[in-house]
Design an enzyme around this catalytic site. Structure first.
Site, PDB file in Angstrom:
ATOM      1  CG  HIS A   1      -1.667   1.248   1.453  1.00 23.46           C
ATOM      2  ND1 HIS A   1      -2.956   1.441   1.008  1.00 23.46           N
ATOM      3  CD2 HIS A   1      -1.309   2.403   2.071  1.00 23.46           C
ATOM      4  CE1 HIS A   1      -3.362   2.656   1.349  1.00 23.46           C
ATOM      5  NE2 HIS A   1      -2.378   3.262   1.990  1.00 23.46           N
ATOM      6  CD  GLU A   2       1.804   3.510   3.841  1.00 24.36           C
ATOM      7  OE1 GLU A   2       2.028   4.586   3.248  1.00 24.36           O
ATOM      8  OE2 GLU A   2       0.845   3.363   4.618  1.00 24.36           O
TER       9      GLU A   2
ATOM     10  CG  HIS B   1       0.184   6.110  -0.853  1.00 23.41           C
ATOM     11  ND1 HIS B   1      -1.001   6.637  -1.336  1.00 23.41           N
ATOM     12  CD2 HIS B   1      -0.111   5.600   0.370  1.00 23.41           C
ATOM     13  CE1 HIS B   1      -1.972   6.436  -0.449  1.00 23.41           C
ATOM     14  NE2 HIS B   1      -1.457   5.802   0.589  1.00 23.41           N
TER      15      HIS B   1
ATOM     16  CD  GLU C   1      -4.708   6.465   2.388  1.00 22.82           C
ATOM     17  OE1 GLU C   1      -4.548   5.272   2.708  1.00 22.82           O
ATOM     18  OE2 GLU C   1      -3.794   7.305   2.466  1.00 22.82           O
TER      19      GLU C   1
END
Length: 262
Positions: A125-126, A129, A186
């Site tokens: 997820h990070e 980004h 997100e």
């Protein structure tokens, strides 16, 4: 009048020059190049390392590094090198990735991510980004919002509508532009990270278990429409939908699941 026209032309030029596409095909406004964002990320990371206690626990660092290395192996070719991973000794339930290929993991989140699969969901997820240029997009939207505020002020300067216009534009910039894009970021990072998770050989369903754990932390949350993050249930449903979608598309592990142990 000239000021109004020049601001309008600047706004049009910014938008026309800043069109881009995210990894999911979503249109983006990107006004800042990768080198500029990388420099900002590097400076921020150095500041965090100075202000936060860095963990010296070799076993913990090996565990986090093991998961990170596996995720990095499945990133697009141009993203598979030069990452720095740092574990911060803090009770914060948090992790992040910054432009400039920096990853930070707080030890507090390791109490929520119960296994390597769940930590991989966080990592994916990070990193998602960063690869999707969400930081650059966020800064770009702030820049565009400021331009809109100046444009509105110039158009109504000296009239009885000036204060009302600024109030409306200010509210619109906060709730109509910036926060919804944060929720978009997100959700998009969840989807991008899920694909990396699956390709890295980790268990896809554990991404949903992670958010069940997050939800169990409790605490007061703002209404989703006014929040920068989707509600846990929304994220879980989105992940479930994309797990099924990715499997139907033939997304599968490119490497065996690593034996990352705490």
């Amino acid at each position: 009048m000239k000021k109004f026209i020049s601001l309008g032309l600047a706004a049009v030029l910014l938008v026309s020059l800043g069109c881009a596409k995210s990894p999911t095909g979503r249109s983006q406004l990107i006004l800042f190049d990768g080198d500029k964002m990388a420099q900002m990320g590097l400076e921020s990371f150095e500041t965090i390392k100075q202000e936060q206690k860095v963990s010296t626990d070799p076993k913990l660092n090996q565990y986090v590094g093991c998961v990170a290395d596996q995720i990095i192996k499945v990133l697009p070719d141009e993203w598979r090198s030069d990452w720095e991973v740092v574990v911060f000794d803090s009770e914060q339930v948090n992790a992040f990735a910054l432009p400039g290929r920096k990853i930070g993991v707080y030890t507090g989140i390791l109490n929520v991510a119960e296994n390597a699969d769940q930590l991989a969901a966080i990592m994916g997820h990070e990193v998602g980004h960063v690869i999707a240029s969400h930081g650059a997009e966020r800064v770009s939207h702030n820049t565009a919002a400021q331009m809109a505020l100046k444009l509105g002020a110039a158009a109504t300067q000296g009239t009885e509508y000036q204060q009302a216009t600024m109030s409306v534009l200010g509210l619109g910039a906060q709730y109509g532009v910036l926060l919804p894009y944060s929720r978009t970021h997100e959700s998009e990072a969840d989807v991008i990270g899920l694909k990396y998770l699956m390709q890295a050989g980790f268990k896809a369903e554990e991404s949903m278990e992670l958010w069940k754990n997050m939800n169990a932390l409790g605490g007061e949350r703002p209404m989703e429409i006014l929040s920068t993050h989707p509600a846990p249930d929304t994220r879980i449903n989105n992940l479930a939908e994309h797990i099924e979608k990715f499997r139907a598309q033939g997304v599968k592990a490119l490497y065996p699941r690593p034996n990352c142990r705490r």
